[in-house]
Design an enzyme around this catalytic site. Structure first.
Site, PDB file in Angstrom:
ATOM      1  N   GLY A  72      37.357  52.008   4.681  1.00 15.64           N
ATOM      2  CA  GLY A  72      37.210  50.645   4.191  1.00 15.64           C
ATOM      3  C   GLY A  72      38.202  49.705   4.837  1.00 15.64           C
ATOM      4  O   GLY A  72      39.211  50.125   5.407  1.00 15.64           O
ATOM      5  N   ASP A  73      37.894  48.435   4.737  1.00 14.26           N
ATOM      6  CA  ASP A  73      38.826  47.401   5.174  1.00 14.26           C
ATOM      7  C   ASP A  73      38.594  46.173   4.306  1.00 14.26           C
ATOM      8  O   ASP A  73      37.444  45.854   3.973  1.00 14.26           O
ATOM      9  CB  ASP A  73      38.631  47.051   6.643  1.00 14.26           C
ATOM     10  CG  ASP A  73      39.813  46.249   7.181  1.00 14.26           C
ATOM     11  OD1 ASP A  73      40.868  46.856   7.413  1.00 14.26           O
ATOM     12  OD2 ASP A  73      39.678  45.018   7.320  1.00 14.26           O
ATOM     13  N   THR A  74      39.670  45.506   3.938  1.00 16.55           N
ATOM     14  CA  THR A  74      39.573  44.366   3.035  1.00 16.55           C
ATOM     15  C   THR A  74      40.367  43.192   3.584  1.00 16.55           C
ATOM     16  O   THR A  74      41.507  43.358   4.032  1.00 16.55           O
ATOM     17  CB  THR A  74      40.092  44.737   1.632  1.00 16.55           C
ATOM     18  OG1 THR A  74      39.317  45.831   1.129  1.00 16.55           O
ATOM     19  CG2 THR A  74      39.972  43.560   0.670  1.00 16.55           C
TER      20      THR A  74
END
Length: 201
Positions: A72-74
């Site tokens: 994931g990346d936010t």
């Protein structure tokens, strides 16, 4: 209960906790990718690309073997302006002053890759509205230590929740991993987190 095991291509304790929350056993794998944003790359494209590249890199780790790999990346943003983890006190103050009293976006990309298959990617955008903040509150929040390693200089699951007047979207995505999408992507690959056999005696 018998846990399914997944590989997590992230060092984030929050992402690991979210996966464990839905009964998954987590093996961490490395990524080692360049996380630089390309020139004029839209933030939504950026988080999708990083999630995909992390999942692909994680699949190369021997400990991942035949496990599904989750990455994931936010990004916290207002328009195309990103608010990354603060480098110091002044950076955190500038970020929190900017977010105070207005709505910002949190774009959370997730990728799930099964062995010998391309990564499936989703991006979830949530809208977070902060109440007005004064400098004394910002100083106290920095002193708590919570914002030091958080994108946007706050944690919605901690003291930062006291700043949030309204959330439109996914709470887990703002934390760093959209769990609804994770479950659907796993289901698409044949892993059902609500499989009744997991609770069989």
């Amino acid at each position: 209960m018998q846990n399914f095991t997944v590989a997590l291509a992230s060092a984030s304790p929050r992402r690991k906790a979210l996966l464990e929350q839905i009964g998954l056993a987590v093996v961490r794998v490395g990524t080692g990718i360049d996380e630089s944003r390309k020139h004029e790359e839209p933030v939504i494209d950026y988080v999708a690309r990083l999630a995909r590249e992390k999942a692909e890199a994680g699949q190369q780790d021997a400990s991942a073997a035949a496990l599904p790999v989750i990455a994931g990346d936010t990004v916290v943003a207002i328009g195309e302006t990103r608010f990354d983890k603060p480098v110091d006190y002044d950076d955190a103050v500038t970020t929190l002053r900017t977010l105070a009293g207005r709505t910002h976006e949190v774009h959370s990309g997730v990728a799930v890759r099964f062995a010998n298959a391309p990564a499936e990617v989703r991006v979830v955008t949530s809208y977070v509205t902060f109440r007005a903040l004064d400098d004394a509150e910002i100083d106290a929040y920095w002193a708590s230590g919570e914002p030091h390693d958080k994108a946007g200089a706050y944690a919605i699951q901690g003291l930062g929740a006291t700043f949030v007047e309204r959330l439109e979207g996914s709470f887990s995505a703002v934390m760093g991993l959209p769990i609804f999408e994770v479950a659907r992507l796993l289901h698409g690959g044949g892993v059902d987190v609500l499989d009744a056999s997991r609770w069989a005696a």
